[in-house]
Design an enzyme around this catalytic site. Structure first.
Site, PDB file in Angstrom:
ATOM      1  N   GLU A  26       0.832  -1.204   0.000  1.00 33.14           N
ATOM      2  CA  GLU A  26       0.000   0.000   0.000  1.00 33.14           C
ATOM      3  C   GLU A  26       0.865   1.251   0.000  1.00 33.14           C
ATOM      4  O   GLU A  26       2.088   1.188   0.190  1.00 33.14           O
ATOM      5  CB  GLU A  26      -0.920  -0.003   1.216  1.00 33.14           C
ATOM      6  CG  GLU A  26      -0.164  -0.085   2.530  1.00 33.14           C
ATOM      7  CD  GLU A  26      -0.806   0.688   3.649  1.00 33.14           C
ATOM      8  OE1 GLU A  26      -0.934   1.920   3.481  1.00 33.14           O
ATOM      9  OE2 GLU A  26      -1.138   0.088   4.686  1.00 33.14           O
ATOM     10  N   LYS A 160      -5.128  -2.670  14.053  1.00 29.55           N
ATOM     11  CA  LYS A 160      -4.486  -1.568  14.777  1.00 29.55           C
ATOM     12  C   LYS A 160      -5.069  -1.481  16.190  1.00 29.55           C
ATOM     13  O   LYS A 160      -6.281  -1.551  16.386  1.00 29.55           O
ATOM     14  CB  LYS A 160      -4.698  -0.258  14.025  1.00 29.55           C
ATOM     15  CG  LYS A 160      -3.998  -0.211  12.665  1.00 29.55           C
ATOM     16  CD  LYS A 160      -4.113   1.159  12.032  1.00 29.55           C
ATOM     17  CE  LYS A 160      -3.347   1.233  10.717  1.00 29.55           C
ATOM     18  NZ  LYS A 160      -4.075   0.667   9.583  1.00 29.55           N
TER      19      LYS A 160
END
Length: 306
Positions: A26, A160
């Site tokens: 990414e 996360k």
């Protein structure tokens, strides 16, 4: 036949046409996730790690309205330094392409572009998920919906830790997305190897992972797979310290009214500030660790297609 809006780097194109292993990467982590020059150094090292296994890195972004699959060093520098880079998820792609703008891809949009190019393995830091307080804000990352419908394996350090990990797992279960722990039965939480939550399956080798991926997709089961790869012990943060930093960052986010796609960059930046930069060092190392595993999985997956 590739999509007309794709611009595939020649090295990546050769690899795809000759069944060489390719790993998608990414670009939001470059433009929005880390400060310069750490971001560009990290991006180049990740590509180097992937090459060391005989795989080809394909960093993905939108530049001048083109869906770029594989970037030059100059393009990496542009992403790392320009202030004119949109954080681009699924909803943004059509507009950035039609208006010939720049965009850095999130997990969701990287998956989309990787799938268009025929890339099955993607390495990132951590996936997005259900944000804390989502029962009132409905703040749920588009990453999760993409995982439910796009056939790309995402190698990450778990969800996360700024997220509601329990609700994130519930969402993935509802949508039939397997969560695999690499050499662990516990879902890692980005900065730490522990979260208190289990995974669906534990697999202990890249070959086992590749076999499971091929079988899933051969069965016609649409959607991605989360491959959760714990941060190396030497680089993980103290659980109590990172938990306290996240709590403080969340309180400040609420006080400032920061919402939507600005939430994650704000929280990660605030946690970095509160930890004296320790979280940035951990973030970089977990990305490297994921690149190592992704390259090995891509190599094993390519063997199944020989």
């Amino acid at each position: 036949m590739f999509n007309q809006h794709l611009d595939i780097h020649p090295e990546v194109l050769v690899a795809l046409n000759t069944n060489k292993p390719v790993v998608a990467l990414e670009s939001t982590i470059i433009s929005h996730g880390m400060p310069y020059p750490h971001n560009v150094a990290m991006a180049k090292e990740v590509e180097s790690i992937i090459r060391s296994y005989g795989a080809v890195p394909a960093t993905i972004a939108i530049l001048h309205g083109k869906l770029k699959v594989g970037l030059t060093n100059e393009e990496l520098e542009l992403l790392a330094t320009s202030q004119d880079i949109v954080k681009a998820s699924r909803r943004d792609l059509g507009f950035l392409v039609s208006q010939q703008k720049h965009g850095a891809t999130t997990v969701a949009s990287t998956m989309i572009i990787a799938a268009l190019a025929g890339i099955k393995v993607f390495a990132t830091g951590g996936i997005g998920g259900v944000h804390r307080g989502a029962e009132t804000s409905f703040d749920i990352s588009a990453d999760l919906l993409e995982l439910a419908q796009t056939n790309v394996a995402v190698i990450c350090a778990g969800a996360k830790s700024i997220l509601d990990i329990g609700l994130t797992l519930e969402y993935l279960e509802t949508h039939g997305v397997p969560v695999v722990g690499y050499q662990t039965s516990e879902l890692p939480a980005f900065y730490t190897s522990k979260s208190g939550f289990g995974v669906d399956y534990r697999l202990d080798s890249p070959k086992e992972i590749a076999s499971a991926l091929k079988t899933k997709w051969d069965l016609g089961l649409q959607g991605g797979v989360v491959i959760a790869n714990p941060i190396p012990k030497a680089y993980e943060m103290d659980y109590d310290a990172i938990t306290a930093a996240i709590a403080t960052a969340l309180s400040e986010q609420e006080a400032l009214g920061i919402k939507g796609k600005e939430s994650t960059p704000f929280l990660l930046s605030k946690v970095k500030e509160l930890t004296g930069g320790d979280s940035l060092a951990s973030n970089i190392q977990l990305v490297y660790n994921n690149a190592h595993l992704a390259a090995q999985v891509a190599v094993e997956l390519s063997h199944f297609n020989d």
